[in-house]
Design a protein around this motif. Structure first.
Motif, short mmCIF file in Angstrom:
data_model
loop_
_atom_site.label_atom_id
_atom_site.label_comp_id
_atom_site.label_asym_id
_atom_site.label_seq_id
_atom_site.Cartn_x
_atom_site.Cartn_y
_atom_site.Cartn_z
N ASN A 183 3.93 19.80 -9.78
CA ASN A 183 4.63 19.11 -10.84
C ASN A 183 3.89 17.79 -11.06
OD1 ASN A 183 6.67 16.83 -11.50
ND2 ASN A 183 7.68 18.70 -12.17
N ALA A 184 3.66 17.42 -12.31
CA ALA A 184 2.85 16.24 -12.63
C ALA A 184 3.45 14.96 -12.05
CB ALA A 184 2.68 16.12 -14.13
N ASP A 185 4.76 14.82 -12.09
CA ASP A 185 5.40 13.62 -11.55
C ASP A 185 5.29 13.57 -10.02
OD1 ASP A 185 6.08 12.74 -14.08
OD2 ASP A 185 8.09 13.60 -14.00
N ILE A 186 5.41 14.71 -9.36
CA ILE A 186 5.27 14.76 -7.91
C ILE A 186 3.84 14.40 -7.52
CG2 ILE A 186 5.37 16.25 -5.86
CD1 ILE A 186 8.15 15.77 -6.98
N ASN A 187 2.88 14.95 -8.22
CA ASN A 187 1.47 14.64 -7.96
C ASN A 187 1.21 13.14 -8.10
OD1 ASN A 187 -1.48 15.53 -7.68
ND2 ASN A 187 -1.50 14.40 -9.60
N ALA A 188 1.71 12.53 -9.19
CA ALA A 188 1.53 11.10 -9.40
C ALA A 188 2.22 10.28 -8.32
CB ALA A 188 2.05 10.70 -10.78
N ALA A 189 3.42 10.69 -7.93
CA ALA A 189 4.16 9.98 -6.89
C ALA A 189 3.42 10.01 -5.56
CB ALA A 189 5.56 10.58 -6.73
N LYS A 190 2.81 11.14 -5.24
CA LYS A 190 2.02 11.24 -4.00
C LYS A 190 0.82 10.31 -4.05
CE LYS A 190 3.10 15.99 -2.63
NZ LYS A 190 2.52 17.32 -2.41
N ASN A 191 0.18 10.21 -5.22
CA ASN A 191 -0.96 9.30 -5.37
C ASN A 191 -0.53 7.84 -5.22
OD1 ASN A 191 -3.04 11.20 -5.81
ND2 ASN A 191 -2.47 11.41 -7.94
N ILE A 192 0.61 7.49 -5.81
CA ILE A 192 1.12 6.12 -5.70
C ILE A 192 1.51 5.80 -4.26
CG2 ILE A 192 3.02 4.59 -6.39
CD1 ILE A 192 2.85 6.00 -9.17
N LEU A 193 2.16 6.74 -3.60
CA LEU A 193 2.55 6.54 -2.20
C LEU A 193 1.32 6.34 -1.32
CD1 LEU A 193 4.78 6.48 -0.03
CD2 LEU A 193 4.52 8.96 0.14
N SER A 194 0.31 7.17 -1.53
CA SER A 194 -0.92 7.05 -0.75
C SER A 194 -1.60 5.70 -0.98
CB SER A 194 -1.87 8.20 -1.12
OG SER A 194 -3.08 8.10 -0.42
N ALA A 195 -1.66 5.27 -2.23
CA ALA A 195 -2.26 3.97 -2.55
C ALA A 195 -1.43 2.83 -1.94
CB ALA A 195 -2.37 3.80 -4.06
N GLY A 196 -0.11 2.97 -1.97
CA GLY A 196 0.76 1.96 -1.36
C GLY A 196 0.54 1.85 0.13
N HIS A 197 0.37 2.96 0.80
CA HIS A 197 0.08 2.93 2.24
C HIS A 197 -1.24 2.23 2.50
CE1 HIS A 197 2.91 6.50 3.34
NE2 HIS A 197 3.56 5.36 3.20
N ALA A 198 -2.23 2.46 1.65
CA ALA A 198 -3.53 1.81 1.80
C ALA A 198 -3.40 0.29 1.63
CB ALA A 198 -4.53 2.38 0.81
N VAL A 199 -2.58 -0.14 0.66
CA VAL A 199 -2.37 -1.57 0.44
C VAL A 199 -1.69 -2.19 1.66
CG1 VAL A 199 -1.03 -3.26 -0.91
CG2 VAL A 199 -2.31 -1.47 -2.08
N LEU A 200 -0.64 -1.54 2.14
CA LEU A 200 0.06 -2.05 3.32
C LEU A 200 -0.85 -2.12 4.54
CD1 LEU A 200 3.58 -0.40 3.03
CD2 LEU A 200 2.99 -2.80 2.70
N SER A 201 -1.66 -1.12 4.71
CA SER A 201 -2.59 -1.09 5.84
C SER A 201 -3.58 -2.25 5.76
CB SER A 201 -3.33 0.24 5.86
OG SER A 201 -4.26 0.27 6.92
N ALA A 202 -4.08 -2.51 4.57
CA ALA A 202 -5.04 -3.60 4.37
C ALA A 202 -4.39 -4.96 4.59
CB ALA A 202 -5.63 -3.52 2.96
N GLU A 203 -3.08 -5.04 4.37
CA GLU A 203 -2.36 -6.30 4.55
C GLU A 203 -1.80 -6.45 5.95
OE1 GLU A 203 0.62 -6.40 1.53
OE2 GLU A 203 -0.81 -6.97 -0.02
N GLY A 204 -2.15 -5.57 6.83
CA GLY A 204 -1.65 -5.67 8.19
C GLY A 204 -0.30 -5.04 8.40
N GLY A 205 0.07 -4.11 7.54
CA GLY A 205 1.30 -3.36 7.74
C GLY A 205 2.51 -3.88 6.99
N ARG A 206 2.38 -5.00 6.30
CA ARG A 206 3.52 -5.49 5.54
C ARG A 206 3.01 -6.35 4.40
NH1 ARG A 206 5.60 -10.66 6.53
NH2 ARG A 206 4.30 -11.86 7.91
N SER A 207 3.80 -6.42 3.35
CA SER A 207 3.43 -7.28 2.23
C SER A 207 4.00 -8.67 2.47
CB SER A 207 3.94 -6.69 0.92
OG SER A 207 5.34 -6.60 0.94
N GLN A 208 3.48 -9.65 1.81
CA GLN A 208 3.93 -11.02 1.98
C GLN A 208 5.38 -11.14 1.57
OE1 GLN A 208 1.24 -13.34 -0.34
NE2 GLN A 208 -0.35 -13.29 1.21
N GLY A 209 6.13 -11.92 2.33
CA GLY A 209 7.52 -12.16 2.00
C GLY A 209 8.49 -11.10 2.49
N ARG A 210 8.00 -10.05 3.07
CA ARG A 210 8.89 -9.00 3.60
C ARG A 210 9.13 -9.25 5.07
NH1 ARG A 210 7.73 -2.88 2.26
NH2 ARG A 210 9.79 -2.66 3.08
#
Length: 79
Positions: free
Chosen positions: A38-65
């Protein structure tokens, strides 16, 4: 923190980007590897994967959390 641009045209399986991958509003089929979803599921998986990469690069959490989630005292006890 994740730019959603092209996430619905990017194959979650092989990361090939092509507008032909998104055949209809609901159907995704990669023209390179044949991955179907499903196109929305595929996009959601891509966004989730990119979000994990961002969190990993920031040391596991975003600022202010908070480092730790607060527990809720209002939980029901199960007998």
């Amino acid at each position: 923190k994740v730019n959603p641009r092209y996430t619905s045209q990017t194959c979650f399986n092989c990361q090939h980007i092509a507008k032909e991958n998104r055949q209809t509003q609901a159907k995704f089929e990669c023209v390179k590897c044949g991955y179907k979803a499903n196109a929305d599921i595929n996009a959601a998986k891509n966004i989730l994967s990119a979000g994990h990469a961002v969190l990993s690069a920031e040391g596991g959490r975003s600022q202010g959390r908070p480092l730790k989630q607060k527990t809720c005292d209002g939980r029901e006890k199960v007998a």
